[in-house]
Design a protein around this motif. Structure first.
Motif, PDB file in Angstrom:
ATOM      1  N   TYR A 125      45.713  27.625  -4.048  1.00 28.46           N
ATOM      2  CA  TYR A 125      45.908  26.923  -5.317  1.00 28.46           C
ATOM      3  C   TYR A 125      46.238  27.899  -6.451  1.00 28.46           C
ATOM      4  O   TYR A 125      47.049  27.605  -7.341  1.00 28.46           O
ATOM      5  N   PRO A 129      52.650  28.345  -7.114  1.00 29.75           N
ATOM      6  CA  PRO A 129      52.910  27.638  -8.383  1.00 29.75           C
ATOM      7  C   PRO A 129      53.100  26.128  -8.188  1.00 29.75           C
ATOM      8  O   PRO A 129      53.636  25.686  -7.169  1.00 29.75           O
ATOM      9  N   HIS A 130      52.629  25.383  -9.166  1.00 28.61           N
ATOM     10  CA  HIS A 130      52.871  23.932  -9.237  1.00 28.61           C
ATOM     11  C   HIS A 130      52.338  23.184  -8.006  1.00 28.61           C
ATOM     12  O   HIS A 130      52.932  22.199  -7.573  1.00 28.61           O
ATOM     13  N   SER A 132      49.083  21.143  -6.379  1.00 32.76           N
ATOM     14  CA  SER A 132      47.813  20.501  -6.707  1.00 32.76           C
ATOM     15  C   SER A 132      46.721  21.005  -5.771  1.00 32.76           C
ATOM     16  O   SER A 132      46.993  21.481  -4.666  1.00 32.76           O
ATOM     17  N   ASP A 408      56.387  14.276  -2.666  1.00 34.98           N
ATOM     18  CA  ASP A 408      55.257  15.209  -2.630  1.00 34.98           C
ATOM     19  C   ASP A 408      54.959  15.658  -1.210  1.00 34.98           C
ATOM     20  O   ASP A 408      54.561  16.802  -0.976  1.00 34.98           O
TER      21      ASP A 408
END
Length: 588
Positions: A125, A129-130, A132, A408
């Motif tokens: 995490y 980057p970016h 969740s 996602d």
């Protein structure tokens, strides 16, 4: 007119056969002298043979150019390797090991795996980057289990026998086998939440209740509990059937030795058909199969299972070297290469070491701080991580919106492919761990052994682990023609009868290459009809007083003497000749 047939099948056979043959010529030198594991060497060979280099192994061509088909082939290959490895891991453990050592295992599999999962997920995490945290949990779950294939490279062989206590070897084998199958709950908790809830309102039904229902029902009940019950039942039935067949002399030696491997294939196939956890079922079946220690003791000195183990290891890591997405490490849209490198280093240091060090005083197999540091650092990421990676990718492909993979889920698939393949470099920690922790001691021992050779020791009291009368009869080929009871000595792994002529011959031939002072310390016993121990022409020998005790077994089945092998391998350290092509070996 003869024509060349440079087709994939011929190329693969020639490449694999040539590499394994050449590697076999220097295998002892690589593994025991240079501390290089066969997995590392094989993966480097896979890189050399891959399409990015010599193009001798072409995985994408075998999959007819379809990336999903290639992923499916790799998934099935890892299932096969893990299934065989975990049955053999279960068979290696002593009788009722999971029952007797449940406290230590529960610490490693409960708090240990949970902290490994959370710490790895936090690192992912932080560095990707970016991403969740929910997605990071899915990535961390894939590399939480320690790999049983790479674990074998450090808990087997001469290095392990010299440097790692037996009890520590056993707990490492048990943990790597059990936690490999228990990775499902850690993986599917975030995957079900991603499917049902997702991010930014993209979930299937935005229901955490449905996600938890799937997790408890499908993952725990159908995948974990069912696989444990199935593996225990199949392992127990297989053990009873083999007992029954062996007692009636229905099974030959070759079929007896291959039984555990065929059992693994059966479980992988049947559990795979019902969609449960075949990896965990194989480990449980292996433990149940040798619950009474009978099969383990019967195959203690046979090399067939380790040979199959080695061939599978070499093959799967050559395949990994060829299919690994090396180009994507430096060219991807999710994480820069410098972040990947720092992530890999911190995972090595923080994924496992802190929790093992914190718990080591409650695990009796870890007796000192150095052992805690070793067990904490040694938690390889390998075949099991690739297995869970492709399980995840298969699941994520099923999360679709309007016939396409949800956005996602597609991003997470790319992140997992890059990060998990890169973290498999953790396998490099095995030879580095050996080199850093034990090289000074190894050099010191080698120098001292050259200056002061260790005296030869013959066998001592009886050993329960060497098996029963049927085990000895298997190794020596039947009954003696003399009609007299005899004792059987084990020197190294050879079984030698103790008749007067045989012992005298051994002693005379040994004396030709030994000094008088050394000969006094290795005088061979003469066990007459009364069973007394004395050297031919020398003083009695007190077998129980020797420093390094092998084992004596008494067999009343008139076993004939068995000549020693003509070949001696480096790790068997011969001392003196007993026949034109053999040598008496000291205890390993």
């Amino acid at each position: 007119m003869p024509t060349l047939a440079v087709v994939n099948f011929n190329i693969v056979c020639a490449t694999l056969g040539g590499f394994i043959t050449l590697f076999g010529l220097v295998s002892y030198l690589c593994k025991e002298k240079f501390y290089l594991s066969e997995a590392l060497i094989s993966m480097i060979a896979g890189i050399v043979f891959s399409p990015q280099a010599t193009n001798l192994i072409r995985p994408l061509q075998y999959a007819l150019g379809d990336e999903e088909t290639l992923q499916t082939i790799t998934l099935y290959f890892t299932r096969l390797v893990l299934g065989v490895q975990l049955v053999l891991a279960g068979v290696q453990l002593p009788s009722k090991y999971l029952k007797t050592e449940w406290k230590a295992l529960s610490l490693l599999l409960g708090p240990g795996m949970t902290v490994m999962w959370i710490s790895t997920s936090l690192l992912v995490y932080a560095f990707v980057p970016h991403l969740s945290f929910l997605h990071a949990l899915a990535v961390g779950a894939c590399v939480t289990p320690t790999d049983p294939v790479l674990s074998n490279s450090i808990v087997k062989g001469k290095f392990a026998d010299k440097n790692i206590p037996k009890e520590l070897q056993k707990i490492i084998i048990a943990e790597s086998g059990a936690n490999d199958g228990l990775g499902y709950p850690f993986l599917f908790l975030p995957l079900y939440l991603i499917k049902h809830i997702g991010s930014n309102g993209l979930g299937q039904d935005n229901s955490a209740r449905n996600a938890m229902g799937d997790w408890f029902g499908e993952t725990w009940a159908y995948t974990i509990i069912l696989s444990v019950v199935y593996g225990a039942v199949v392992g127990w039935v297989a053990k009873e059937l083999l007992h029954w067949a062996e007692a009636r002399k229905y099974v030959d030696r070759e079929s007896f030795l291959v039984f555990a491997i065929t059992l693994a294939l059966f479980i992988v196939g049947t559990v795979g058909m019902i969609g449960s956890d075949d990896v965990l079922a194989c480990f449980i079946a292996g433990n149940t199969f040798t619950w009474d220690d009978w099969f383990r003791l019967e195959t203690l000195d046979d090399s067939f299972q380790p040979t199959i183990d080695m061939l599978l290891n070499v093959a799967v890591f050559i395949w990994f070297g060829a299919v690994c997405p090396w180009y994507s490490f430096a060219h991807n849209n999710v994480i820069p290469i410098y972040r990947l490198i720092f992530l890999g280093i911190l995972v090595l240091l923080l994924r496992r070491l802190p929790i093992v060090f914190a718990m080591h005083k409650k695990i009796h197999q870890i007796e000192e701080v150095r052992q805690a540091l070793f067990v904490g650092f040694f938690g390889p990421i390998g075949v099991s991580a690739v297995f869970y990676l492709y399980i995840s990718l298969e699941f994520l492909r099923g999360i679709q919106v309007d016939g396409e993979i949800r956005k996602d889920a597609r991003v997470l698939s790319e992140v997992m492919s890059v990060v998990i393949w890169f973290l498999i470099v953790h396998g490099l920690s095995i030879p580095l761990g050996k080199l850093g922790l034990y090289l000074p001691r190894t050099i010191s021992n080698a120098v001292s052994q050259q200056s002061d050779p260790e005296p030869f020791h013959i066998s001592g009291p009886a050993d329960a682990e060497l098996g029963n009368e049927s085990n000895l009869r298997r190794r020596t080929g039947g009954s003696s023609a003399t009609g007299l009871p005899r004792r059987v000595y084990r020197i190294g792994r050879s079984v030698i009868g103790t008749s007067q002529s045989h012992i005298t011959s051994v002693s005379q031939k040994t004396s030709r290459s030994s000094s008088p002072s050394r000969l006094q310390s290795i005088s061979m016993p003469n066990l007459g009809q009364g069973g007394s121990s004395s050297a031919p022409g020398g003083s009695p020998v007190d077998l129980s007083s020797q420093d390094r005790v092998d084992r004596i077994e008494t067999d009343m089945s008139n076993l004939p003497p068995m000549g020693p092998r003509a070949i001696r391998f480096p790790d068997e350290e011969g001392v003196g000749p007993t026949s034109p092509g053999g040598s008496v070996r000291k205890e390993l």
